[in-house]
Design a protein around this motif. Sequence first.
Motif, PDB file in Angstrom:
ATOM      1  N   LEU A   1       0.824  -1.211   0.000  1.00 22.36           N
ATOM      2  CA  LEU A   1       0.000   0.000   0.000  1.00 22.36           C
ATOM      3  C   LEU A   1       0.857   1.259   0.000  1.00 22.36           C
ATOM      4  N   SER A   2       2.022   1.188   0.633  1.00 19.49           N
ATOM      5  CA  SER A   2       2.900   2.366   0.679  1.00 19.49           C
ATOM      6  C   SER A   2       3.482   2.692  -0.692  1.00 19.49           C
ATOM      7  N   ALA A   3       3.426   1.716  -1.620  1.00 23.94           N
ATOM      8  CA  ALA A   3       3.924   1.961  -2.977  1.00 23.94           C
ATOM      9  C   ALA A   3       2.929   2.746  -3.817  1.00 23.94           C
TER      10      ALA A   3
ATOM     11  N   ARG B   1      -6.646   4.122  -1.674  1.00 16.73           N
ATOM     12  CA  ARG B   1      -5.674   3.478  -0.795  1.00 16.73           C
ATOM     13  C   ARG B   1      -6.214   3.375   0.624  1.00 16.73           C
ATOM     14  N   ASN B   2      -6.882   4.426   1.092  1.00 16.90           N
ATOM     15  CA  ASN B   2      -7.473   4.377   2.430  1.00 16.90           C
ATOM     16  C   ASN B   2      -8.535   3.288   2.526  1.00 16.90           C
ATOM     17  N   ALA B   3      -9.329   3.151   1.472  1.00 24.53           N
ATOM     18  CA  ALA B   3     -10.375   2.135   1.454  1.00 24.53           C
ATOM     19  C   ALA B   3      -9.775   0.730   1.370  1.00 24.53           C
TER      20      ALA B   3
ATOM     21  N   VAL C   1     -16.718   3.793  -4.594  1.00 25.26           N
ATOM     22  CA  VAL C   1     -15.397   3.532  -4.010  1.00 25.26           C
ATOM     23  C   VAL C   1     -15.231   2.044  -3.720  1.00 25.26           C
ATOM     24  N   ALA C   2     -16.295   1.384  -3.267  1.00 27.37           N
ATOM     25  CA  ALA C   2     -16.212  -0.045  -2.966  1.00 27.37           C
ATOM     26  C   ALA C   2     -15.902  -0.862  -4.224  1.00 27.37           C
ATOM     27  N   VAL C   3     -16.543  -0.516  -5.334  1.00 25.77           N
ATOM     28  CA  VAL C   3     -16.276  -1.225  -6.592  1.00 25.77           C
ATOM     29  C   VAL C   3     -14.828  -1.008  -7.025  1.00 25.77           C
ATOM     30  N   LEU C   4     -14.394   0.240  -7.017  1.00 21.10           N
ATOM     31  CA  LEU C   4     -13.037   0.556  -7.467  1.00 21.10           C
ATOM     32  C   LEU C   4     -11.984  -0.024  -6.524  1.00 21.10           C
ATOM     33  N   THR C   5     -12.280  -0.030  -5.242  1.00 22.79           N
ATOM     34  CA  THR C   5     -11.341  -0.604  -4.273  1.00 22.79           C
ATOM     35  C   THR C   5     -11.199  -2.102  -4.486  1.00 22.79           C
ATOM     36  N   GLY C   6     -12.315  -2.776  -4.744  1.00 25.63           N
ATOM     37  CA  GLY C   6     -12.237  -4.195  -5.055  1.00 25.63           C
ATOM     38  C   GLY C   6     -11.391  -4.451  -6.289  1.00 25.63           C
TER      39      GLY C   6
END
Length: 278
Positions: A22-24, A31-33, A106-111
């Motif tokens: 995640l740090s990359a 990223r937060n999600a 955001v949930a869709v994109l985070t997945g």
Amino acid sequence: MSFKNKLGAAQDCIGVQIDNALSAFPESQIRNAMRYCLEGGKRVRGFMVIESAAVFGLRGSGPDRAGAAVECLHAYSLAHDDLPCMDDDDFRRGKPSLHKAFNETVAVLTGDALQCTAFWLLAGEETSADPQIRSELVFTLATASGADGMVLGQCRDLEVQAAHAELTEDEVMSLHAKKTGALLSWSVQAGAILAGEDPTPMRVYGDAIGLAYQIVDDLLDADQPGSEDASILHALGVEGARAAAANKIDEACDALGPYGDKAAILRELAQFVVERQL
């Protein structure tokens, strides 16, 4: 080291790899999600990767990264499963599900991002210096999670619920072998693949564990409201389901025979599956 301590150590190692991944990525809502979605959980699939690799004497960044990869893939599936268009769940792991904590977009994109991150982790040279091994990990995870694996199982489950169809025992087992079992089975095969060994005994173990895991899920959910159309209980009843889970655990442990005492933790894991309380 006890089973509990080994599980905790694996969770920590996987957490380090997730933090590094995640740090990359640039600071963003996505990223937060992603971080939110990856918090909590027992990380059993990642633990399976690490301990199956340990059977062949392999430890370190390779198994840890592959363990983090499958946890990212699993987290993506949960984020999408919870959406209103799927299972429409408001809570996950004792906190608001991803689309409730953020929003549906955001949930869709985070997945999507979590799924990509899983393959990004496997494809990195830190996972294995051998490009053929990395390729095999990517190919097999894509197979286990895609249109002939987890995604197919989820689609069939939704179709059964919509139609209120009654499934036979074989049909239910086949559905859950895809929806739940495929990813669990990949997790133990990954250790053998990383070590350049034949994954067949691990596949037999993983297939049996996958079905036992789902049977226990159905038993734990027996008193919860909702459809039981694709529940193993619907086909077998409570006592039949308990017997089936016990048989699958025996089948899993028998498959570990070639590894002797080296697979002791995997045998304990089999018992953990049937004794767990979520």
